[in-house]
Design a protein around this motif. Structure first.
Motif, PDB file in Angstrom:
ATOM      1  N   ALA A  90       0.833  -1.204   0.000  1.00  0.00           N
ATOM      2  CA  ALA A  90       0.000   0.000   0.000  1.00  0.00           C
ATOM      3  C   ALA A  90       0.869   1.256   0.000  1.00  0.00           C
ATOM      4  CB  ALA A  90      -0.937   0.000   1.202  1.00  0.00           C
ATOM      5  N   GLY A  91       1.952   1.240   0.788  1.00  0.00           N
ATOM      6  CA  GLY A  91       2.870   2.374   0.802  1.00  0.00           C
ATOM      7  C   GLY A  91       3.526   2.589  -0.544  1.00  0.00           C
ATOM      8  N   LEU A  92       3.926   1.493  -1.188  1.00  0.00           N
ATOM      9  CA  LEU A  92       4.533   1.589  -2.515  1.00  0.00           C
ATOM     10  C   LEU A  92       3.517   2.058  -3.550  1.00  0.00           C
ATOM     11  CD1 LEU A  92       6.679  -1.671  -2.444  1.00  0.00           C
ATOM     12  CD2 LEU A  92       7.552   0.683  -2.485  1.00  0.00           C
ATOM     13  N   ALA A  93       2.257   1.651  -3.396  1.00  0.00           N
ATOM     14  CA  ALA A  93       1.221   2.067  -4.339  1.00  0.00           C
ATOM     15  C   ALA A  93       0.991   3.567  -4.296  1.00  0.00           C
ATOM     16  CB  ALA A  93      -0.083   1.323  -4.038  1.00  0.00           C
ATOM     17  N   MET A  94       1.254   4.190  -3.125  1.00  0.00           N
ATOM     18  CA  MET A  94       1.050   5.624  -2.973  1.00  0.00           C
ATOM     19  C   MET A  94       2.281   6.425  -3.404  1.00  0.00           C
ATOM     20  SD  MET A  94      -1.622   7.243  -2.060  1.00  0.00           S
ATOM     21  CE  MET A  94      -2.036   8.989  -1.996  1.00  0.00           C
ATOM     22  N   ALA A  95       3.412   5.755  -3.599  1.00  0.00           N
ATOM     23  CA  ALA A  95       4.657   6.445  -3.941  1.00  0.00           C
ATOM     24  C   ALA A  95       4.558   7.258  -5.229  1.00  0.00           C
ATOM     25  CB  ALA A  95       5.806   5.441  -4.029  1.00  0.00           C
ATOM     26  N   PRO A  96       3.865   6.788  -6.296  1.00  0.00           N
ATOM     27  CA  PRO A  96       3.768   7.607  -7.505  1.00  0.00           C
ATOM     28  C   PRO A  96       3.131   8.976  -7.260  1.00  0.00           C
ATOM     29  CG  PRO A  96       3.147   5.350  -8.001  1.00  0.00           C
ATOM     30  CD  PRO A  96       3.289   5.441  -6.512  1.00  0.00           C
ATOM     31  N   TRP A  97       2.152   9.037  -6.373  1.00  0.00           N
ATOM     32  CA  TRP A  97       1.527  10.314  -6.013  1.00  0.00           C
ATOM     33  C   TRP A  97       2.577  11.260  -5.424  1.00  0.00           C
ATOM     34  CZ3 TRP A  97      -3.626  12.356  -5.303  1.00  0.00           C
ATOM     35  CH2 TRP A  97      -3.704  13.443  -4.426  1.00  0.00           C
ATOM     36  N   SER A  98       3.342  10.760  -4.449  1.00  0.00           N
ATOM     37  CA  SER A  98       4.357  11.595  -3.797  1.00  0.00           C
ATOM     38  C   SER A  98       5.456  11.995  -4.779  1.00  0.00           C
ATOM     39  CB  SER A  98       4.958  10.844  -2.608  1.00  0.00           C
ATOM     40  OG  SER A  98       3.951  10.495  -1.669  1.00  0.00           O
ATOM     41  N   ALA A  99       5.870  11.052  -5.637  1.00  0.00           N
ATOM     42  CA  ALA A  99       6.895  11.372  -6.632  1.00  0.00           C
ATOM     43  C   ALA A  99       6.390  12.429  -7.602  1.00  0.00           C
ATOM     44  CB  ALA A  99       7.300  10.105  -7.387  1.00  0.00           C
ATOM     45  N   GLY A 100       5.137  12.324  -8.007  1.00  0.00           N
ATOM     46  CA  GLY A 100       4.554  13.327  -8.880  1.00  0.00           C
ATOM     47  C   GLY A 100       4.521  14.697  -8.234  1.00  0.00           C
ATOM     48  N   MET A 101       4.263  14.737  -6.922  1.00  0.00           N
ATOM     49  CA  MET A 101       4.240  16.012  -6.209  1.00  0.00           C
ATOM     50  C   MET A 101       5.606  16.689  -6.283  1.00  0.00           C
ATOM     51  SD  MET A 101       3.315  16.767  -2.202  1.00  0.00           S
ATOM     52  CE  MET A 101       4.799  15.937  -1.647  1.00  0.00           C
ATOM     53  N   ILE A 102       6.684  15.918  -6.110  1.00  0.00           N
ATOM     54  CA  ILE A 102       8.040  16.474  -6.204  1.00  0.00           C
ATOM     55  C   ILE A 102       8.286  17.025  -7.602  1.00  0.00           C
ATOM     56  CG2 ILE A 102      10.493  15.926  -6.051  1.00  0.00           C
ATOM     57  CD1 ILE A 102       9.771  13.767  -4.015  1.00  0.00           C
ATOM     58  N   VAL A 103       7.865  16.278  -8.618  1.00  0.00           N
ATOM     59  CA  VAL A 103       8.012  16.751  -9.997  1.00  0.00           C
ATOM     60  C   VAL A 103       7.228  18.048 -10.198  1.00  0.00           C
ATOM     61  CG1 VAL A 103       7.521  16.215 -12.415  1.00  0.00           C
ATOM     62  CG2 VAL A 103       8.425  14.439 -10.903  1.00  0.00           C
ATOM     63  N   GLY A 104       6.024  18.095  -9.658  1.00  0.00           N
ATOM     64  CA  GLY A 104       5.195  19.288  -9.783  1.00  0.00           C
ATOM     65  C   GLY A 104       5.840  20.508  -9.168  1.00  0.00           C
ATOM     66  N   PHE A 105       6.429  20.335  -7.976  1.00  0.00           N
ATOM     67  CA  PHE A 105       7.140  21.444  -7.339  1.00  0.00           C
ATOM     68  C   PHE A 105       8.285  21.928  -8.227  1.00  0.00           C
ATOM     69  CE2 PHE A 105       5.283  20.334  -3.135  1.00  0.00           C
ATOM     70  CZ  PHE A 105       4.943  21.619  -2.740  1.00  0.00           C
ATOM     71  N   GLY A 106       9.029  20.969  -8.814  1.00  0.00           N
ATOM     72  CA  GLY A 106      10.139  21.348  -9.678  1.00  0.00           C
ATOM     73  C   GLY A 106       9.675  22.077 -10.925  1.00  0.00           C
ATOM     74  N   LEU A 107       8.610  21.588 -11.549  1.00  0.00           N
ATOM     75  CA  LEU A 107       8.088  22.237 -12.749  1.00  0.00           C
ATOM     76  C   LEU A 107       7.566  23.639 -12.453  1.00  0.00           C
ATOM     77  CD1 LEU A 107       6.103  19.272 -14.363  1.00  0.00           C
ATOM     78  CD2 LEU A 107       8.284  20.218 -15.141  1.00  0.00           C
ATOM     79  N   ALA A 108       7.073  23.838 -11.226  1.00  0.00           N
ATOM     80  CA  ALA A 108       6.444  25.118 -10.883  1.00  0.00           C
ATOM     81  C   ALA A 108       7.444  26.243 -10.671  1.00  0.00           C
ATOM     82  CB  ALA A 108       5.582  24.947  -9.632  1.00  0.00           C
ATOM     83  N   GLN A 109       8.682  25.920 -10.340  1.00  0.00           N
ATOM     84  CA  GLN A 109       9.642  26.967  -9.977  1.00  0.00           C
ATOM     85  C   GLN A 109       9.844  28.023 -11.068  1.00  0.00           C
ATOM     86  OE1 GLN A 109      10.429  27.217  -6.744  1.00  0.00           O
ATOM     87  NE2 GLN A 109       9.054  25.452  -6.717  1.00  0.00           N
ATOM     88  N   PRO A 110      10.067  27.632 -12.326  1.00  0.00           N
ATOM     89  CA  PRO A 110      10.235  28.679 -13.357  1.00  0.00           C
ATOM     90  C   PRO A 110       8.913  29.294 -13.815  1.00  0.00           C
ATOM     91  CG  PRO A 110      10.439  26.512 -14.360  1.00  0.00           C
ATOM     92  CD  PRO A 110      10.317  26.284 -12.885  1.00  0.00           C
ATOM     93  N   LEU A 111       7.793  28.815 -13.277  1.00  0.00           N
ATOM     94  CA  LEU A 111       6.480  29.290 -13.726  1.00  0.00           C
ATOM     95  C   LEU A 111       5.785  30.162 -12.682  1.00  0.00           C
ATOM     96  CD1 LEU A 111       5.169  25.904 -15.224  1.00  0.00           C
ATOM     97  CD2 LEU A 111       6.259  27.789 -16.459  1.00  0.00           C
ATOM     98  N   GLN A 112       6.521  30.569 -11.633  1.00  0.00           N
ATOM     99  CA  GLN A 112       5.903  31.312 -10.545  1.00  0.00           C
ATOM    100  C   GLN A 112       5.249  32.607 -11.015  1.00  0.00           C
ATOM    101  OE1 GLN A 112       5.643  30.240  -7.279  1.00  0.00           O
ATOM    102  NE2 GLN A 112       6.464  28.324  -8.077  1.00  0.00           N
ATOM    103  N   ARG A 113       5.751  33.179 -12.097  1.00  0.00           N
ATOM    104  CA  ARG A 113       5.206  34.454 -12.557  1.00  0.00           C
ATOM    105  C   ARG A 113       3.745  34.336 -12.999  1.00  0.00           C
ATOM    106  NH1 ARG A 113       8.171  32.275 -16.671  1.00  0.00           N
ATOM    107  NH2 ARG A 113       7.274  32.260 -18.789  1.00  0.00           N
ATOM    108  N   PHE A 114       3.289  33.122 -13.265  1.00  0.00           N
ATOM    109  CA  PHE A 114       1.902  32.937 -13.683  1.00  0.00           C
ATOM    110  C   PHE A 114       0.927  32.957 -12.507  1.00  0.00           C
ATOM    111  CE2 PHE A 114       4.269  31.000 -17.226  1.00  0.00           C
ATOM    112  CZ  PHE A 114       3.744  31.744 -18.266  1.00  0.00           C
ATOM    113  N   GLY A 115       1.457  32.892 -11.287  1.00  0.00           N
ATOM    114  CA  GLY A 115       0.657  33.084 -10.087  1.00  0.00           C
ATOM    115  C   GLY A 115      -0.606  32.253 -10.031  1.00  0.00           C
ATOM    116  N   ARG A 116      -1.762  32.936 -10.013  1.00  0.00           N
ATOM    117  CA  ARG A 116      -3.042  32.248  -9.859  1.00  0.00           C
ATOM    118  C   ARG A 116      -3.302  31.270 -10.992  1.00  0.00           C
ATOM    119  NH1 ARG A 116      -7.876  36.163 -10.121  1.00  0.00           N
ATOM    120  NH2 ARG A 116      -7.709  35.756 -12.368  1.00  0.00           N
TER     121      ARG A 116
END
Length: 487
Positions: free
Chosen positions: A321-347
């Motif tokens: 069950a913990g491993l099944a949830m890992a893709p969600w957490s990994a995706g969150m890290i990717v999302g944070f990384g993708l968001a850094q150069p896009l902060q100017r878009f705000g809302r």
């Protein structure tokens, strides 16, 4: 998961000499963060094992998460003030000691009631420990190093988000020395003791030169209001929704109204309110509270229900069950990384993240419809990655947008309130979506009832994301616009 270090605050005066042991002190602060991040999620994985060992109703599973986050929500509003008044190092050490003791009480609990009470202790002391880091970092680091110091939190939070559920599942399944689920709390003991020892050696003495006074009346009213919402949502279903459950929900509205009046009166009389009333005259801040409580409710509730579904419905082990949830957490890290150069878009970035996350939730629903009642983790992984990426994109600009327009004298109250709302939303999500899920299971759950319960719950989560998208229009388009409007 709590976010106590997200507020942007003025840097320390440039003439102040950097604190000698600042990097060692930073790792002590990060150790406290890790303990909180792990304990905020581990019970989602271990809850079925806990209930099988200790007994209790289905509501017990909900309370294991809700008790911790509700206590954390109440304490965070005033936790930072305790450090300002009594010293941040002292309060960090007291919080770490209490959190460690609470972890030990969780590990030795023999009844569900004792375990839930120990979770409350963890949450309260965690809310004393966590807010102290911001003030100490501001004083320890020169402006040139401030970004690097705060930059350490992202990887630590990401690793904890990915590793927490997997670690919990592994510890439960490994059953070291016959401890079973108790080991998920016992691992806090060496970490907590190490943080205490290193904290006494490396943390600097720090306190505010002009601390605000405590508002114990406000704390009492906020605590009562939160309890009057969460308790009937968890316990009402088990008692077939009696009249007292609805009476408590109505009473919560009255209590929160009294809380607002009390805060206004305290402010007018020259006191220090728990929440500065002027914040609620800012559309961005009010919109941020509404956006936050809806989003974090849906996120926390989904994580609880999904872990219950995989273990109780699909028969996954705790580790699987913990491993099944890992893709969600990994995706969150990717999302944070993708968001850094896009902060100017705000809302627009925030709302785009909401849509991506909704797409991921729809993907989970589609996967369940295609695979039937027995999907495997690999089939669920793609949709969970997409949902996690959306969550990262959404959360990355959220705090900056909401807090950027806050006046300097409102910053402490605003950041504490926003973080507390995050925790309160999590508690509400555990109560609401857990109740929806268990209500749909019925008395004798079957594969079909589990399938129906998870699908309906996912539709509720999708609806909450739609509301999040709509309420986000109350926010300014970007953080800079918010700051300019405030001035």
């Amino acid at each position: 998961m709590s976010e106590p270090i997200t507020a942007t605050a003025p840097p320390a005066p440039p003439t102040r000499a950097p604190y000698r042991w600042r990097w060692a002190a930073l790792f002590v602060i990060l150790a406290g963060e890790v303990m909180d991040l792990l304990d905020a999620t581990v019970t989602n994985i271990a809850a079925p094992s806990m209930r099988a060992d200790l007994g209790g109703s289905e509501g017990t599973i909900q309370w294991m998460g809700a008790a911790y986050t509700l206590a954390m929500a109440v304490g965070l509003i005033t936790g930072g003030r305790l450090g300002d008044i009594f010293g941040r190092k002292r309060m960090f050490l007291i919080g770490a000691a209490g959190f460690t003791a609470g972890s030990l009480l969780c590990a030795v609990a023999q009844t569900p009631e004792v375990l839930i009470g120990a979770r409350v202790i963890q949450g309260l002391f965690g809310s004393v420990m966590l807010p102290q880091g911001l003030g100490m970092i501001k004083e320890m680091f020169p402006p040139a190093e401030m970004g690097k110091a705060f930059g350490m939190f992202g990887p630590v939070m990401g690793l904890s988000a990915v590793g927490g559920p997997i670690l919990a599942g592994w510890l439960v399944e490994a059953d070291f020395w016959g401890t079973g689920w108790r080991m998920i709390f016992l691992v806090n003991l060496p970490l907590g003791l190490a943080a205490l020892a290193a904290g006494m050696r490396f943390l600097p003495e720090s306190r505010s030169p002009h601390p605000l006074r405590l508002d114990m009346g406000g704390v009492a009213l906020a605590s009562l209001g939160g309890f009057l919402v969460i308790f009937p949502l968890v316990q009402g279903r088990e008692h077939d929704w009696p009249l007292w459950a609805f009476a408590m929900l109505v009473a919560s509205v009255v209590v929160f109204a009294v809380f607002g009046l009390f805060q206004s009166r305290r402010s007018r009389s020259g006191g220090d309110p728990l929440i500065v009333p002027s914040l609620f005259r800012k559309r961005a801040f009010t919109g941020g509270l509404l956006t936050g409580i809806v989003f974090f409710s849906g996120m926390a509730g989904f994580m609880l229900v999904f872990n219950l579904y995989t273990q109780m419905g699909l028969g996954y082990s705790a580790l699987k069950a913990g491993l099944a949830m890992a893709p969600w957490s990994a995706g969150m890290i990717v999302g944070f990384g993708l968001a850094q150069p896009l902060q100017r878009f705000g809302r627009r970035l925030l709302q785009g993240g909401t849509l991506v996350m909704a797409l991921g939730v729809a993907g989970v629903l589609l996967t369940l419809n295609i695979t039937g009642t027995h999907p495997n983790p690999w089939q669920l992984a793609p949709a969970l990655v997409v949902a996690g990426i959306g969550m990262g994109l959404l959360m990355s600009p959220f705090f900056d947008i909401v807090l950027a327009g806050v006046e300097e004298h409102e910053t402490g109250s605003a950041s504490g309130t926003l973080t507390a709302v995050q925790q309160l939303g999590s508690a509400f999500g555990y109560a609401l979506l857990g109740t929806v899920f268990f209500d749909l299971l019925g008395g004798v759950p079957s594969a079909g009832s589990f399938d129906q319960a998870i699908k309906v719950t996912l539709w509720v989560v999708a609806g909450m994301l739609v509301v999040t998208f709509a309420v986000a229009f109350l926010l300014p388009r970007q953080a800079r616009e918010n700051a300019e409007a405030a001035h």
